[in-house]
Design a protein around this motif. Structure first.
Motif, PDB file in Angstrom:
ATOM      1  N   ALA A  53      -1.509  -3.479   6.518  1.00 48.10           N
ATOM      2  CA  ALA A  53      -3.298  -3.267   6.950  1.00 48.10           C
ATOM      3  C   ALA A  53      -3.632  -1.708   6.527  1.00 48.10           C
ATOM      4  CB  ALA A  53      -3.363  -3.336   8.489  1.00 48.10           C
ATOM      5  N   LEU A  54      -2.587  -0.663   7.173  1.00 48.28           N
ATOM      6  CA  LEU A  54      -2.864   0.716   6.884  1.00 48.28           C
ATOM      7  C   LEU A  54      -2.693   1.094   5.332  1.00 48.28           C
ATOM      8  CD1 LEU A  54      -0.449   2.028   9.761  1.00 48.28           C
ATOM      9  CD2 LEU A  54      -2.917   2.312   9.631  1.00 48.28           C
ATOM     10  N   PHE A  55      -1.847   0.365   4.756  1.00 45.06           N
ATOM     11  CA  PHE A  55      -1.750   0.691   3.173  1.00 45.06           C
ATOM     12  C   PHE A  55      -3.047   0.376   2.591  1.00 45.06           C
ATOM     13  CE2 PHE A  55      -0.557  -0.856  -1.072  1.00 45.06           C
ATOM     14  CZ  PHE A  55       0.235  -0.137  -1.772  1.00 45.06           C
ATOM     15  N   LEU A  56      -3.734  -0.904   2.814  1.00 43.91           N
ATOM     16  CA  LEU A  56      -5.187  -1.240   2.371  1.00 43.91           C
ATOM     17  C   LEU A  56      -6.199  -0.235   2.791  1.00 43.91           C
ATOM     18  CD1 LEU A  56      -5.138  -5.247   2.799  1.00 43.91           C
ATOM     19  CD2 LEU A  56      -4.677  -4.051   0.736  1.00 43.91           C
ATOM     20  N   GLN A  57      -6.102   0.127   4.025  1.00 43.52           N
ATOM     21  CA  GLN A  57      -6.926   1.135   4.716  1.00 43.52           C
ATOM     22  C   GLN A  57      -6.851   2.438   3.932  1.00 43.52           C
ATOM     23  OE1 GLN A  57      -6.166   2.844   8.825  1.00 43.52           O
ATOM     24  NE2 GLN A  57      -8.566   2.433   9.163  1.00 43.52           N
ATOM     25  N   GLU A  58      -5.741   2.932   3.615  1.00 45.71           N
ATOM     26  CA  GLU A  58      -5.526   4.064   3.111  1.00 45.71           C
ATOM     27  C   GLU A  58      -6.062   4.479   1.716  1.00 45.71           C
ATOM     28  OE1 GLU A  58      -1.281   4.546   3.332  1.00 45.71           O
ATOM     29  OE2 GLU A  58      -1.358   5.395   5.420  1.00 45.71           O
ATOM     30  N   ARG A  59      -6.318   2.958   0.970  1.00 47.00           N
ATOM     31  CA  ARG A  59      -6.728   2.836  -0.571  1.00 47.00           C
ATOM     32  C   ARG A  59      -8.159   2.404  -0.145  1.00 47.00           C
ATOM     33  NH1 ARG A  59      -1.823   2.858  -0.331  1.00 47.00           N
ATOM     34  NH2 ARG A  59      -0.396   3.282  -2.075  1.00 47.00           N
ATOM     35  N   GLY A  60      -9.033   2.606   0.929  1.00 45.47           N
ATOM     36  CA  GLY A  60     -10.476   2.589   0.881  1.00 45.47           C
ATOM     37  C   GLY A  60     -11.000   1.032   1.558  1.00 45.47           C
ATOM     38  N   LEU A 247       3.075  -3.906  -4.458  1.00 49.20           N
ATOM     39  CA  LEU A 247       1.714  -4.141  -3.532  1.00 49.20           C
ATOM     40  C   LEU A 247       0.703  -3.247  -4.174  1.00 49.20           C
ATOM     41  CD1 LEU A 247       0.125  -5.662  -1.370  1.00 49.20           C
ATOM     42  CD2 LEU A 247       1.024  -3.796   0.245  1.00 49.20           C
ATOM     43  N   ALA A 248       1.057  -1.703  -4.395  1.00 52.63           N
ATOM     44  CA  ALA A 248       0.154  -0.941  -5.277  1.00 52.63           C
ATOM     45  C   ALA A 248      -0.233  -1.315  -6.350  1.00 52.63           C
ATOM     46  CB  ALA A 248       0.852   0.636  -5.070  1.00 52.63           C
ATOM     47  N   GLU A 249       0.524  -1.773  -7.135  1.00 51.58           N
ATOM     48  CA  GLU A 249       0.147  -2.327  -8.866  1.00 51.58           C
ATOM     49  C   GLU A 249      -0.987  -3.616  -8.313  1.00 51.58           C
ATOM     50  OE1 GLU A 249       2.222  -4.561 -12.332  1.00 51.58           O
ATOM     51  OE2 GLU A 249       3.625  -3.336 -11.097  1.00 51.58           O
ATOM     52  N   ALA A 250      -0.487  -4.499  -7.502  1.00 48.07           N
ATOM     53  CA  ALA A 250      -1.386  -5.450  -7.171  1.00 48.07           C
ATOM     54  C   ALA A 250      -2.943  -5.048  -7.065  1.00 48.07           C
ATOM     55  CB  ALA A 250      -0.773  -6.431  -6.239  1.00 48.07           C
ATOM     56  N   CYS A 251      -2.950  -4.230  -5.719  1.00 43.80           N
ATOM     57  CA  CYS A 251      -3.955  -3.586  -5.341  1.00 43.80           C
ATOM     58  C   CYS A 251      -5.078  -2.722  -6.192  1.00 43.80           C
ATOM     59  CB  CYS A 251      -3.737  -2.681  -3.954  1.00 43.80           C
ATOM     60  SG  CYS A 251      -3.103  -3.916  -2.510  1.00 43.80           S
ATOM     61  N   SER A 252      -4.467  -2.193  -7.140  1.00 47.33           N
ATOM     62  CA  SER A 252      -5.228  -1.451  -8.389  1.00 47.33           C
ATOM     63  C   SER A 252      -6.310  -2.146  -8.850  1.00 47.33           C
ATOM     64  CB  SER A 252      -4.248  -1.090  -9.304  1.00 47.33           C
ATOM     65  OG  SER A 252      -3.905  -1.883 -10.090  1.00 47.33           O
ATOM     66  N   ALA A 253      -6.156  -3.584  -8.733  1.00 47.07           N
ATOM     67  CA  ALA A 253      -7.166  -4.371  -9.498  1.00 47.07           C
ATOM     68  C   ALA A 253      -8.244  -5.275  -8.353  1.00 47.07           C
ATOM     69  CB  ALA A 253      -6.719  -5.237 -10.307  1.00 47.07           C
ATOM     70  N   LEU A 254      -8.099  -4.693  -7.182  1.00 44.79           N
ATOM     71  CA  LEU A 254      -8.542  -5.480  -5.974  1.00 44.79           C
ATOM     72  C   LEU A 254      -9.731  -4.740  -5.115  1.00 44.79           C
ATOM     73  CD1 LEU A 254      -5.399  -6.999  -4.311  1.00 44.79           C
ATOM     74  CD2 LEU A 254      -6.839  -8.174  -6.345  1.00 44.79           C
ATOM     75  N   ASN A 255     -10.323  -3.860  -5.912  1.00 44.44           N
ATOM     76  CA  ASN A 255     -11.275  -3.150  -5.085  1.00 44.44           C
ATOM     77  C   ASN A 255     -12.780  -3.830  -5.331  1.00 44.44           C
ATOM     78  OD1 ASN A 255     -10.258  -1.330  -3.847  1.00 44.44           O
ATOM     79  ND2 ASN A 255      -9.975   0.236  -5.644  1.00 44.44           N
ATOM     80  N   PHE A 256     -12.940  -4.976  -4.845  1.00 45.91           N
ATOM     81  CA  PHE A 256     -14.339  -5.726  -5.397  1.00 45.91           C
ATOM     82  C   PHE A 256     -15.441  -5.378  -4.731  1.00 45.91           C
ATOM     83  CE2 PHE A 256     -12.080  -7.887  -1.812  1.00 45.91           C
ATOM     84  CZ  PHE A 256     -12.743  -7.816  -0.625  1.00 45.91           C
ATOM     85  N   PRO A 257     -16.598  -5.473  -5.414  1.00 41.08           N
ATOM     86  CA  PRO A 257     -17.856  -5.074  -4.541  1.00 41.08           C
ATOM     87  C   PRO A 257     -18.320  -6.002  -3.480  1.00 41.08           C
ATOM     88  CG  PRO A 257     -18.503  -6.353  -6.701  1.00 41.08           C
ATOM     89  CD  PRO A 257     -16.816  -6.093  -6.484  1.00 41.08           C
ATOM     90  N   LYS A 258     -19.052  -5.578  -2.371  1.00 45.66           N
ATOM     91  CA  LYS A 258     -19.486  -6.216  -1.381  1.00 45.66           C
ATOM     92  C   LYS A 258     -20.605  -7.188  -1.806  1.00 45.66           C
ATOM     93  CE  LYS A 258     -19.218  -4.855   2.692  1.00 45.66           C
ATOM     94  NZ  LYS A 258     -19.255  -4.168   4.019  1.00 45.66           N
TER      95      LYS A 258
END
Length: 258
Positions: A53-60, A247-258
């Motif tokens: 959760a903190l990992f995702l939070q730190e990435r916005g 996880l960082a590599e996977a999350c790099s493409a996961l900033n989807f719009p609301k």
């Protein structure tokens, strides 16, 4: 980082485990994730995934990590029903501005619940599923190092039934799709024997056959379980370096719009 603990996501006949922890994002438009812990559907709690959760939070991102009823409280599909209730809670705007779509993430048994919940809700309301070593089904075809897992006695407890039918197993399988499911990312250790890598490979193949985008990020875990942790317990856990990198590599493409 701000964390708001033990927020009830169900009213009325709520169980004591109908609680979640909210990790706010930096913006009202931050991507919002529902995060589901593992523990074999019958153990652990939301705090176990605080590092994620903190990992995702730190990435916005904003994150709502939940507890759900375990097998000791109610058999399948109670846990899935709780995940769907928590998703509805988020999308009613009860905790932050209501997004049009959320992400659903989970680890191990929580990964299975993320796959099932994302498939059930659909891509109109779920932007992405993130499965961290999630079983794609609860049958024994893909193997496990834990002999009790997916055994006849486990199935009886999981489904709350003496006689297990193919319909029971199908009800907990994420492999079949009537519609195009939300896009999927799986992260899995190549050394995992508790939930072998074939689960994520089969999930990705099923998602692609259904017409969704799906990707698998494999890492060299430090043990023959999931390889997530370098040490500590619950809120003192530290992610292993190889898991953190994957996880960082996977999350790099996961900033989807609301």
């Amino acid at each position: 980082m701000t964390i708001l603990r033990d927020i009830a996501y169900r009213s009325g006949d709520a169980h004591q485990r109908h609680r979640g922890d909210y990790f706010p994002g930096p913006l009202q438009t931050s991507p919002l994730w529902l995060l589901i812990h593992g523990g074999g559907w019958d153990a652990m709690s939301k705090e176990a995934l605080d590092p994620v959760a903190l990992f995702l939070q730190e990435r916005g991102a904003a994150v709502f990590g939940i507890n759900y009823r375990l097998l000791q409280h109610a058999p399948w599909p109670a846990a899935l029903e709780d995940c769907l209730t928590a998703a509805d809670f988020l999308q009613r705007g009860e905790i932050c501005p209501a997004p049009s779509r959320i992400g659903i993430a989970g680890a191990s048994a929580g990964g299975h619940l993320a796959l099932m919940a994302g498939r059930a809700i659909g891509r109109s309301r779920v932007a992405h599923i993130l499965s961290l070593a999630g079983p794609v089904a609860v049958d024994a075809k893909r193997g496990t190092s834990h002999a009790f897992l997916f055994s006849p006695s486990f199935h009886q407890r999981f489904f709350g039934a003496e006689s297990i039918t193919p319909a029971h197993l199908d009800s907990a399988s994420a492999l079949r799709h009537e519609n195009i499911p939300p896009d999927l990312t799986c992260v899995h250790s190549v050394n995992d024997r508790l939930v072998p890598l074939t689960h994520s490979r089969d999930a990705v193949a099923a998602w692609q056959r259904a017409g969704a985008r799906a990707a698998l990020h494999v890492f060299d875990g430090p043990d023959d379980d999931h390889g997530f942790w370098a040490g500590g317990q619950d809120d003192t856990r530290r992610m292993s370096q190889t898991f953190s990198q994957a996880l960082a590599e996977a999350c790099s493409a996961l900033n989807f719009p609301k």
